[in-house]
Design a protein around this motif. Structure first.
Motif, PDB file in Angstrom:
ATOM      1  N   LEU A 209       5.804 -30.600  25.526  1.00 51.70           N
ATOM      2  CA  LEU A 209       6.942 -31.501  25.726  1.00 51.70           C
ATOM      3  C   LEU A 209       8.134 -31.084  24.874  1.00 51.70           C
ATOM      4  CD1 LEU A 209       5.127 -34.964  25.862  1.00 51.70           C
ATOM      5  CD2 LEU A 209       6.019 -33.621  27.770  1.00 51.70           C
ATOM      6  N   THR A 210       7.869 -30.554  23.694  1.00 52.23           N
ATOM      7  CA  THR A 210       8.967 -30.129  22.813  1.00 52.23           C
ATOM      8  C   THR A 210       9.552 -28.787  23.240  1.00 52.23           C
ATOM      9  OG1 THR A 210       7.925 -31.309  20.975  1.00 52.23           O
ATOM     10  CG2 THR A 210       9.593 -29.655  20.427  1.00 52.23           C
ATOM     11  N   ALA A 211       8.701 -27.886  23.620  1.00 49.46           N
ATOM     12  CA  ALA A 211       9.170 -26.530  23.945  1.00 49.46           C
ATOM     13  C   ALA A 211       9.752 -26.428  25.338  1.00 49.46           C
ATOM     14  CB  ALA A 211       8.006 -25.545  23.799  1.00 49.46           C
ATOM     15  N   SER A 212       9.391 -27.281  26.260  1.00 47.48           N
ATOM     16  CA  SER A 212       9.867 -27.162  27.642  1.00 47.48           C
ATOM     17  C   SER A 212      11.390 -27.258  27.749  1.00 47.48           C
ATOM     18  CB  SER A 212       9.205 -28.237  28.508  1.00 47.48           C
ATOM     19  OG  SER A 212       7.820 -28.003  28.603  1.00 47.48           O
ATOM     20  N   PRO A 213      12.083 -28.244  27.123  1.00 46.92           N
ATOM     21  CA  PRO A 213      13.557 -28.266  27.234  1.00 46.92           C
ATOM     22  C   PRO A 213      14.207 -27.027  26.630  1.00 46.92           C
ATOM     23  CG  PRO A 213      12.720 -30.383  26.486  1.00 46.92           C
ATOM     24  CD  PRO A 213      11.585 -29.411  26.430  1.00 46.92           C
ATOM     25  N   VAL A 214      13.642 -26.546  25.522  1.00 49.15           N
ATOM     26  CA  VAL A 214      14.230 -25.356  24.896  1.00 49.15           C
ATOM     27  C   VAL A 214      14.082 -24.152  25.814  1.00 49.15           C
ATOM     28  CG1 VAL A 214      14.064 -23.802  22.918  1.00 49.15           C
ATOM     29  CG2 VAL A 214      13.790 -26.282  22.610  1.00 49.15           C
ATOM     30  N   ILE A 215      12.939 -24.003  26.399  1.00 46.93           N
ATOM     31  CA  ILE A 215      12.709 -22.880  27.310  1.00 46.93           C
ATOM     32  C   ILE A 215      13.628 -22.997  28.532  1.00 46.93           C
ATOM     33  CG2 ILE A 215      10.991 -21.792  28.823  1.00 46.93           C
ATOM     34  CD1 ILE A 215       8.871 -22.607  26.773  1.00 46.93           C
ATOM     35  N   TRP A 216      13.764 -24.210  29.038  1.00 53.67           N
ATOM     36  CA  TRP A 216      14.605 -24.400  30.232  1.00 53.67           C
ATOM     37  C   TRP A 216      16.062 -24.100  29.932  1.00 53.67           C
ATOM     38  CZ3 TRP A 216      18.466 -27.952  31.606  1.00 53.67           C
ATOM     39  CH2 TRP A 216      18.801 -27.986  32.954  1.00 53.67           C
ATOM     40  N   LEU A 217      16.569 -24.562  28.780  1.00 48.32           N
ATOM     41  CA  LEU A 217      17.955 -24.278  28.403  1.00 48.32           C
ATOM     42  C   LEU A 217      18.155 -22.789  28.173  1.00 48.32           C
ATOM     43  CD1 LEU A 217      18.623 -27.260  25.949  1.00 48.32           C
ATOM     44  CD2 LEU A 217      19.525 -26.959  28.273  1.00 48.32           C
ATOM     45  N   GLY A 218      17.194 -22.148  27.544  1.00 51.67           N
ATOM     46  CA  GLY A 218      17.302 -20.702  27.340  1.00 51.67           C
ATOM     47  C   GLY A 218      17.323 -19.945  28.646  1.00 51.67           C
ATOM     48  N   TRP A 219      16.537 -20.382  29.590  1.00 50.20           N
ATOM     49  CA  TRP A 219      16.511 -19.725  30.902  1.00 50.20           C
ATOM     50  C   TRP A 219      17.836 -19.916  31.622  1.00 50.20           C
ATOM     51  CZ3 TRP A 219      16.603 -21.801  35.920  1.00 50.20           C
ATOM     52  CH2 TRP A 219      16.316 -20.919  36.941  1.00 50.20           C
ATOM     53  N   ARG A 220      18.437 -21.127  31.540  1.00 49.68           N
ATOM     54  CA  ARG A 220      19.728 -21.383  32.178  1.00 49.68           C
ATOM     55  C   ARG A 220      20.817 -20.501  31.565  1.00 49.68           C
ATOM     56  NH1 ARG A 220      20.602 -26.147  34.976  1.00 49.68           N
ATOM     57  NH2 ARG A 220      22.702 -25.230  35.267  1.00 49.68           N
ATOM     58  N   ALA A 221      20.792 -20.402  30.240  1.00 49.31           N
ATOM     59  CA  ALA A 221      21.807 -19.565  29.576  1.00 49.31           C
ATOM     60  C   ALA A 221      21.657 -18.105  29.969  1.00 49.31           C
ATOM     61  CB  ALA A 221      21.691 -19.713  28.059  1.00 49.31           C
ATOM     62  N   TRP A 222      20.451 -17.658  30.069  1.00 46.95           N
ATOM     63  CA  TRP A 222      20.216 -16.264  30.478  1.00 46.95           C
ATOM     64  C   TRP A 222      20.711 -16.027  31.906  1.00 46.95           C
ATOM     65  CZ3 TRP A 222      16.936 -14.221  34.231  1.00 46.95           C
ATOM     66  CH2 TRP A 222      16.780 -12.818  34.225  1.00 46.95           C
ATOM     67  N   ARG A 223      20.502 -17.005  32.785  1.00 53.95           N
ATOM     68  CA  ARG A 223      20.955 -16.876  34.162  1.00 53.95           C
ATOM     69  C   ARG A 223      22.469 -16.811  34.229  1.00 53.95           C
ATOM     70  NH1 ARG A 223      18.355 -15.729  38.738  1.00 53.95           N
ATOM     71  NH2 ARG A 223      19.500 -17.374  39.866  1.00 53.95           N
ATOM     72  N   ARG A 224      23.162 -17.639  33.392  1.00 58.76           N
ATOM     73  CA  ARG A 224      24.627 -17.626  33.418  1.00 58.76           C
ATOM     74  C   ARG A 224      25.158 -16.287  32.927  1.00 58.76           C
ATOM     75  NH1 ARG A 224      24.139 -23.089  31.722  1.00 58.76           N
ATOM     76  NH2 ARG A 224      24.400 -22.445  29.555  1.00 58.76           N
ATOM     77  N   ARG A 225      24.573 -15.781  31.867  1.00 60.98           N
ATOM     78  CA  ARG A 225      25.045 -14.467  31.367  1.00 60.98           C
ATOM     79  C   ARG A 225      24.806 -13.373  32.376  1.00 60.98           C
ATOM     80  NH1 ARG A 225      22.731 -16.310  26.507  1.00 60.98           N
ATOM     81  NH2 ARG A 225      20.917 -14.989  26.873  1.00 60.98           N
ATOM     82  N   THR A 226      23.679 -13.504  33.010  1.00 62.06           N
ATOM     83  CA  THR A 226      23.354 -12.457  34.001  1.00 62.06           C
ATOM     84  C   THR A 226      24.329 -12.508  35.173  1.00 62.06           C
ATOM     85  OG1 THR A 226      21.033 -12.607  33.409  1.00 62.06           O
ATOM     86  CG2 THR A 226      21.545 -11.563  35.489  1.00 62.06           C
ATOM     87  N   SER A 227      24.698 -13.725  35.587  1.00 59.22           N
ATOM     88  CA  SER A 227      25.606 -13.840  36.748  1.00 59.22           C
ATOM     89  C   SER A 227      27.035 -13.440  36.401  1.00 59.22           C
ATOM     90  CB  SER A 227      25.572 -15.278  37.279  1.00 59.22           C
ATOM     91  OG  SER A 227      26.022 -16.169  36.245  1.00 59.22           O
ATOM     92  N   LYS A 228      27.479 -13.541  35.147  1.00 60.59           N
ATOM     93  CA  LYS A 228      28.847 -13.202  34.741  1.00 60.59           C
ATOM     94  C   LYS A 228      28.984 -11.703  34.360  1.00 60.59           C
ATOM     95  CE  LYS A 228      30.023 -17.789  33.051  1.00 60.59           C
ATOM     96  NZ  LYS A 228      30.410 -18.588  31.888  1.00 60.59           N
ATOM     97  N   SER A 229      27.982 -11.021  34.118  1.00 60.83           N
ATOM     98  CA  SER A 229      28.097  -9.618  33.706  1.00 60.83           C
ATOM     99  C   SER A 229      28.619  -8.786  34.865  1.00 60.83           C
ATOM    100  CB  SER A 229      26.726  -9.098  33.259  1.00 60.83           C
ATOM    101  OG  SER A 229      25.805  -9.180  34.333  1.00 60.83           O
ATOM    102  N   PRO A 230      29.612  -7.808  34.614  1.00 59.46           N
ATOM    103  CA  PRO A 230      30.205  -7.012  35.710  1.00 59.46           C
ATOM    104  C   PRO A 230      29.187  -6.104  36.330  1.00 59.46           C
ATOM    105  CG  PRO A 230      30.827  -6.104  33.554  1.00 59.46           C
ATOM    106  CD  PRO A 230      30.137  -7.390  33.289  1.00 59.46           C
ATOM    107  N   GLN A 231      29.349  -5.969  37.650  1.00 56.50           N
ATOM    108  CA  GLN A 231      28.428  -5.127  38.382  1.00 56.50           C
ATOM    109  C   GLN A 231      29.016  -3.696  38.467  1.00 56.50           C
ATOM    110  OE1 GLN A 231      27.726  -6.891  42.156  1.00 56.50           O
ATOM    111  NE2 GLN A 231      26.704  -8.713  41.258  1.00 56.50           N
ATOM    112  N   ALA A 232      28.176  -2.747  38.474  1.00 58.14           N
ATOM    113  CA  ALA A 232      28.611  -1.341  38.548  1.00 58.14           C
ATOM    114  C   ALA A 232      29.199  -1.054  39.937  1.00 58.14           C
ATOM    115  CB  ALA A 232      27.443  -0.406  38.296  1.00 58.14           C
ATOM    116  N   PRO A 233      30.389  -0.177  40.035  1.00 59.47           N
ATOM    117  CA  PRO A 233      30.991   0.123  41.349  1.00 59.47           C
ATOM    118  C   PRO A 233      30.038   0.941  42.190  1.00 59.47           C
ATOM    119  CG  PRO A 233      31.983   1.457  39.606  1.00 59.47           C
ATOM    120  CD  PRO A 233      31.137   0.482  38.920  1.00 59.47           C
TER     121      PRO A 233
END
Length: 233
Positions: A209-233
């Motif tokens: 119960l304690t670790a689940s929100p932390v893991i979920w927030l970390g996963w969301r942050a990782w997804r946002r960074r991944t989606s904002k990173s520039p893609q190679a031409p």
């Protein structure tokens, strides 16, 4: 002058032993103490298939002969059978005759001692010696009379010892004991395993119960960074 003693063995279903013993004791008591006496009774039970009993009777020969003749019928009525029928005799003729002769001699000696004591001859020491000898002779007379009475009673009344044993059955409580123990052991192991699972769940639940929100927030942050990173031409 023969003293007779008998032994009888009955094998019946275990649950029938107690009432059968009661029936035999009641028959003796109903005859009266002058005809039959219950010398002892014992019943031991260690489960349905381990029951043993014993009854000892002393009775007049005529009554006992009739009683013994009915034992086979009693066993059949109780769905059982006779397993032992034994007779033993002891000739007490010589012992009784010898005791009677010794008793007559002791009584004659007692009468002479009493006559001497009544005349009071001699000194005080002689009188005391006579009294001691008279007491000794009287004590011997009492002992001989008791022993003679016992031997005569053995001749006049016979003894019967009846043993009762439980008839073996195909399936008994004892035979099912291993199965009961196995089932009990299975339930105990299953309960212990379930208890261990519940304990482990209770220990891990707060962590999850304690670790689940932390893991979920970390996963969301990782997804946002991944989606904002520039893609190679």
């Amino acid at each position: 002058m023969l003293a007779y003693s008998y032994r009888a063995g009955l094998e019946v279903p275990g649950w029938r032993i107690r009432p059968l013993m009661g029936t035999h004791q009641q028959a003796c008591l109903a005859a009266g103490p002058g005809i039959c006496q219950v010398l002892g009774a014992n019943l031991e039970s260690y489960g349905e298939d381990r029951v043993n009993g014993q009854v000892s009777l002393r009775a007049a020969p005529e009554w006992l002969a009739s009683f013994r003749a009915g034992l086979e019928g009693d066993a059949r009525k109780s769905d059982g059978r006779i397993t032992q029928d034994a007779t033993a005799t002891e000739d007490l003729t010589r012992a009784i005759v010898d005791s009677e002769a010794r008793l007559r001699a002791q009584k004659t000696l007692r009468d002479r001692l009493q006559s001497l004591l009544a005349k009071r001859p001699g000194s005080l020491a002689d009188l005391l010696e006579l009294e001691r000898e008279l007491a000794r002779v009287q004590s011997q007379i009492d002992a001989d009379q008791s022993a003679l009475a016992v031997m005569r009673a053995r001749v006049e009344m016979s003894v019967l010892d009846i043993t009762y044993t439980a008839r073996p059955s195909a399936v008994t409580a004892g035979a099912l004991a291993p199965l009961r123990e196995a089932i009990t052991g299975f339930l105990a192991v299953a309960a212990q395993s379930l208890a261990a699972i519940v304990t482990l769940t209770a220990a891990l639940l707060p962590v999850v119960l304690t670790a689940s929100p932390v893991i979920w927030l970390g996963w969301r942050a990782w997804r946002r960074r991944t989606s904002k990173s520039p893609q190679a031409p």
